[in-house]
Design a protein around this motif. Structure first.
Motif, short mmCIF file in Angstrom:
data_model
loop_
_atom_site.label_atom_id
_atom_site.label_comp_id
_atom_site.label_asym_id
_atom_site.label_seq_id
_atom_site.Cartn_x
_atom_site.Cartn_y
_atom_site.Cartn_z
N LEU A 144 -7.41 0.81 -1.11
CA LEU A 144 -7.24 1.79 -0.03
C LEU A 144 -7.91 3.11 -0.32
O LEU A 144 -8.00 3.97 0.56
N SER A 174 -3.98 6.34 7.60
CA SER A 174 -4.97 5.87 6.62
C SER A 174 -5.85 6.99 6.11
O SER A 174 -6.56 6.81 5.13
N SER A 209 -0.35 2.08 5.94
CA SER A 209 -0.77 1.55 4.65
C SER A 209 0.38 0.85 3.93
O SER A 209 0.20 -0.17 3.28
N GLY A 241 0.79 -1.23 0.00
CA GLY A 241 0.00 0.00 0.00
C GLY A 241 0.82 1.27 0.00
O GLY A 241 0.68 2.11 0.89
N TRP A 264 -1.95 -6.02 -0.57
CA TRP A 264 -3.28 -6.15 -1.18
C TRP A 264 -3.22 -7.03 -2.42
O TRP A 264 -2.36 -6.84 -3.27
N TRP A 285 -1.77 5.01 -3.54
CA TRP A 285 -2.39 3.87 -2.88
C TRP A 285 -3.06 2.93 -3.86
O TRP A 285 -3.59 3.36 -4.90
N GLY A 310 -11.31 -0.65 2.15
CA GLY A 310 -9.90 -0.92 2.42
C GLY A 310 -9.53 -0.61 3.86
O GLY A 310 -8.91 -1.43 4.55
N VAL A 311 -9.90 0.57 4.33
CA VAL A 311 -9.60 0.93 5.71
C VAL A 311 -10.39 0.04 6.66
O VAL A 311 -9.89 -0.37 7.70
#
Length: 119
Positions: free
Chosen positions: A23, A109, A74, A15, A79, A19, A28-29
């Motif tokens: 995210l 984030s 991040s 990340g 991911w 991003w 995502g968060v």
């Protein structure tokens, strides 16, 4: 694990800025927060052995503490498309409070800095 460090490969995209698409969405968060909650539930009864040494020379285990990640950002998340594959870079994990990881995750984030000031 007989005192040996176990390393495995997480396939996906780290990340970093810019991003990954995941995210840029609330999901995502939310996935990072969910992973954090599940991790805390899994380790809440963990107590390091008395002879354990951490990277923080002044870090001492106290009742009620957990072993937070210590650098939950991040850029330490991986991911696979829109799915959170995992979290890397656990070398700053020392005894502490769950709120520390949560605060750091929230701080990094939410892009409150201009893009040229983001990592």
């Amino acid at each position: 694990m007989d005192g040996h460090e176990v390393v495995s490969l997480l396939h996906g995209e780290v990340g970093l800025s810019p991003w990954p698409r995941a995210l840029l969405a609330d999901e995502g968060v939310t996935a990072l927060g969910r992973l954090l909650r599940e991790y805390y539930e899994a380790v809440r009864d963990f107590q390091p052995p008395a002879q354990a040494v951490s990277c923080g020379p002044d870090a001492r285990w106290r009742p009620g503490q957990i072993m937070p990640h210590g650098d939950l950002t991040s850029w330490n998340s991986v991911w696979a498309g829109d799915r959170l594959a995992g979290v890397i870079d656990w070398d700053l994990a020392i005894p502490g409070e769950a709120l520390d990881d949560l605060a750091q995750l929230a701080w990094y984030s939410v892009p409150l800095r201009l893009p040229d000031r983001q990592r």
